[in-house]
Enzyme design. Structure first.
Site, PDB file in Angstrom:
ATOM      1  N   ASP A  54       2.800  33.378 -15.216  1.00  0.00           N
ATOM      2  CA  ASP A  54       2.068  33.595 -16.468  1.00  0.00           C
ATOM      3  C   ASP A  54       0.572  33.289 -16.316  1.00  0.00           C
ATOM      4  OD1 ASP A  54       4.577  34.003 -17.473  1.00  0.00           O
ATOM      5  OD2 ASP A  54       4.416  32.529 -19.085  1.00  0.00           O
ATOM      6  N   HIS A 201       3.066  29.566 -13.036  1.00  0.00           N
ATOM      7  CA  HIS A 201       1.779  30.067 -13.531  1.00  0.00           C
ATOM      8  C   HIS A 201       0.838  30.373 -12.361  1.00  0.00           C
ATOM      9  CE1 HIS A 201       3.442  28.066 -17.050  1.00  0.00           C
ATOM     10  NE2 HIS A 201       2.631  28.785 -17.788  1.00  0.00           N
TER      11      HIS A 201
HETATM   12 ZN   LIG Z   1       0.672  31.456 -21.076  1.00  0.00          ZN
END
Ligand SMILES: [Zn+2]
Length: 246
Positions: A54, A201
């Site tokens: 992400d 992430h």
């Molecule tokens: Zn996010």
């Protein structure tokens, strides 16, 4: 078959209100999963998982992650922030060219808990246009920022053509908070199951640790006979496995 069952379940639920009363009242994970509107993990017997990243693209860390995935023959799904995609189109193009999948993480990483339906729709549409303009890849998955979901937001995404992709409850590495690479890797590998959707992430200040963790995670995945695939391939595997028919 899995998706057919989801669709069937959706149709039946409308007709007969077969969803348990408590789930229907709270509109929890199981309510949306049974309708096929959202996925937290995928029922499969195959040793495959979906690594998801992400908050990118990131000029520095995304290419490093792409290189590692390529080295191990793995694929992943990147949930992009549209605004950043516009900033780094070459990274986005490279991500897609290497066989990875791109999903929508809104245009501006908005807190969707505070958005009206119109504003969420705008965030989704602008995020999608950024990705599709750069790559031509169709964008059909939505990961809500901060994992926030409720009935209006899930339905808004569904009506715009998305499946909402969350992550397995025991596969939140919390890598964004800056734990060590070993801690991230341990958190991912310690709870590994077939069909897991794993949250990482590539676009945070601590993504250096995520890259380092992948150097531990990827070889160990393969040592255990696992492979990382795109969300589409993971969902397809549920169809192939015919999990519920067994
Ligand atoms: Zn996010």
């Amino acid at each position: 078959m899995y998706r057919m069952l989801c669709a069937l379940s959706a149709a039946i639920s409308v007709l007969t209100a077969c969803i348990p009363a408590d789930a229907a009242k709270t509109k929890d994970r199981f309510y949306f999963e049974r309708l096929g509107y959202a996925h937290w993990q995928v029922p499969t017997y195959r040793k495959i998982v979906a690594l998801t990243f992400d908050d990118g693209p990131d000029l520095k860390y995304t290419p490093q992650i792409l290189q590692l995935l390529t080295n191990y023959g793995d694929r992943a799904t990147f949930f992009l922030i549209g605004k950043k995609a516009e900033q780094y189109p070459d990274v986005v193009r490279q991500t897609a060219l290497l066989g990875n999948e791109l999903g929508n993480h809104t245009f501006s990483h908005a807190n969707i808990a505070h958005l009206s339906t119109a504003d969420l729709t705008k965030e989704l549409d602008e995020g999608k246009s950024a990705i599709e303009r750069i790559t031509g890849q169709r964008c059909v998955y939505f990961r809500p920022p901060r994992g926030y979901y409720d009935e209006p937001s899930v339905l808004t995404a569904y009506r715009r053509g998305y499946s909402v992709i969350m992550w397995s409850w025991d596969e939140d590495s919390r890598d964004w908070a800056g734990p060590s690479a070993a801690t991230i890797a341990h958190s991912v590998l310690n709870h590994l199951h077939p069909g897991d959707i794993i949250l990482l992430h590539d676009g945070t200040a601590n993504s250096k640790q995520t890259v380092a963790a992948l150097r531990i995670i990827l070889p160990e995945l393969h040592r255990r006979g696992y492979q990382s695939v795109t969300v589409t391939d993971l969902l397809r595997s549920a169809d192939e496995t015919d999990f519920y028919a067994k």
